[in-house]
Design a protein around this motif. Structure first.
Motif, mmCIF file in Angstrom:
data_model
loop_
_atom_site.group_PDB
_atom_site.id
_atom_site.type_symbol
_atom_site.label_atom_id
_atom_site.label_comp_id
_atom_site.label_asym_id
_atom_site.label_seq_id
_atom_site.Cartn_x
_atom_site.Cartn_y
_atom_site.Cartn_z
ATOM 1 N N ILE A 159 4.133 -1.291 4.644
ATOM 2 C CA ILE A 159 3.475 -0.515 3.598
ATOM 3 C C ILE A 159 4.534 -0.328 2.501
ATOM 4 O O ILE A 159 5.671 -0.761 2.656
ATOM 5 C CB ILE A 159 2.904 0.829 4.110
ATOM 6 N N ARG A 211 -6.238 8.360 4.498
ATOM 7 C CA ARG A 211 -5.865 7.012 4.043
ATOM 8 C C ARG A 211 -4.991 6.328 5.098
ATOM 9 O O ARG A 211 -5.148 5.142 5.368
ATOM 10 C CB ARG A 211 -5.124 7.101 2.710
ATOM 11 N N ASN A 212 -4.072 7.080 5.691
ATOM 12 C CA ASN A 212 -3.225 6.522 6.738
ATOM 13 C C ASN A 212 -4.083 6.045 7.911
ATOM 14 O O ASN A 212 -3.894 4.951 8.436
ATOM 15 C CB ASN A 212 -2.211 7.566 7.205
ATOM 16 N N TRP A 264 4.913 5.955 10.891
ATOM 17 C CA TRP A 264 5.748 5.093 10.053
ATOM 18 C C TRP A 264 7.143 4.979 10.644
ATOM 19 O O TRP A 264 7.681 5.946 11.175
ATOM 20 C CB TRP A 264 5.875 5.662 8.663
ATOM 21 N N GLN A 295 -2.369 -3.611 -1.798
ATOM 22 C CA GLN A 295 -3.416 -2.891 -2.533
ATOM 23 C C GLN A 295 -3.464 -3.408 -3.960
ATOM 24 O O GLN A 295 -2.502 -3.951 -4.468
ATOM 25 C CB GLN A 295 -3.185 -1.380 -2.517
ATOM 26 N N ALA A 300 0.811 -1.220 0.000
ATOM 27 C CA ALA A 300 0.000 0.000 0.000
ATOM 28 C C ALA A 300 0.842 1.267 0.000
ATOM 29 O O ALA A 300 1.809 1.381 0.741
ATOM 30 C CB ALA A 300 -0.934 0.005 1.206
ATOM 31 N N SER A 301 0.446 2.207 -0.835
ATOM 32 C CA SER A 301 1.011 3.557 -0.787
ATOM 33 C C SER A 301 -0.029 4.447 -0.114
ATOM 34 O O SER A 301 -1.230 4.213 -0.219
ATOM 35 C CB SER A 301 1.371 4.066 -2.182
ATOM 36 N N VAL A 302 0.449 5.448 0.609
ATOM 37 C CA VAL A 302 -0.426 6.279 1.444
ATOM 38 C C VAL A 302 -0.236 7.734 1.015
ATOM 39 O O VAL A 302 0.862 8.268 1.099
ATOM 40 C CB VAL A 302 -0.083 6.115 2.942
ATOM 41 N N HIS A 303 -1.323 8.356 0.561
ATOM 42 C CA HIS A 303 -1.220 9.713 0.024
ATOM 43 C C HIS A 303 -2.001 10.762 0.800
ATOM 44 O O HIS A 303 -2.128 11.892 0.343
ATOM 45 C CB HIS A 303 -1.660 9.708 -1.443
ATOM 46 N N TRP A 316 7.567 5.473 -3.226
ATOM 47 C CA TRP A 316 6.596 4.381 -3.173
ATOM 48 C C TRP A 316 6.986 3.313 -4.161
ATOM 49 O O TRP A 316 7.384 3.604 -5.284
ATOM 50 C CB TRP A 316 5.177 4.886 -3.476
ATOM 51 N N LEU A 362 3.787 0.505 9.215
ATOM 52 C CA LEU A 362 2.734 1.365 9.760
ATOM 53 C C LEU A 362 2.448 0.842 11.161
ATOM 54 O O LEU A 362 1.951 -0.278 11.323
ATOM 55 C CB LEU A 362 1.478 1.276 8.889
ATOM 56 N N LEU A 415 -5.924 2.809 6.984
ATOM 57 C CA LEU A 415 -5.053 1.633 7.025
ATOM 58 C C LEU A 415 -4.662 1.277 8.455
ATOM 59 O O LEU A 415 -4.565 0.098 8.807
ATOM 60 C CB LEU A 415 -3.817 1.851 6.157
#
Length: 100
Positions: free
Chosen positions: A37, A18-19, A85, A99, A11-14, A52, A78, A22
């Motif tokens: 992540i 979203r963080n 992080w 994801q 997973a990438s978190v933007h 990422w 995470l 997750l």
């Protein structure tokens, strides 16, 4: 494993939302070990930077204080405790958030 078995990406978190999503997901599984992540920190052109794995833009970060580490290339967890992080050595076996 995420790529090979599930044909996904870590997973990438933007965004903060979203963080948080997750973090909440990780906590529902009652795991004690923080999951991977998709953030990697490495030296590029002589400079440390994070990126990422899926090549999406680096536009958000939620590092714990003193993170990320700038010693060797590291992967990112995470925290199930606080949602922050942390850099970890990439060869550690851990749960992960995949994801698609």
């Amino acid at each position: 494993y995420c790529q090979d078995v599930y044909r996904g990406q870590l997973a990438s978190v933007h965004s903060a939302s979203r963080n948080q999503e997750l973090h909440k997901l990780a906590r529902t599984y009652k795991i004690l070990i923080s999951p991977w992540i998709g953030a990697v920190t490495s030296k590029r052109a002589g400079k440390w930077e994070s990126h990422w794995e899926d090549s999406s833009p680096w536009n958000y970060a939620n590092w714990a204080p003193t993170q990320p580490l700038h010693i060797v290339t590291t992967c990112t967890t995470l925290s199930v405790r606080d949602g922050l992080w942390r850099s970890r050595f990439c060869l550690q076996l851990r749960p992960f958030i995949c994801q698609y």
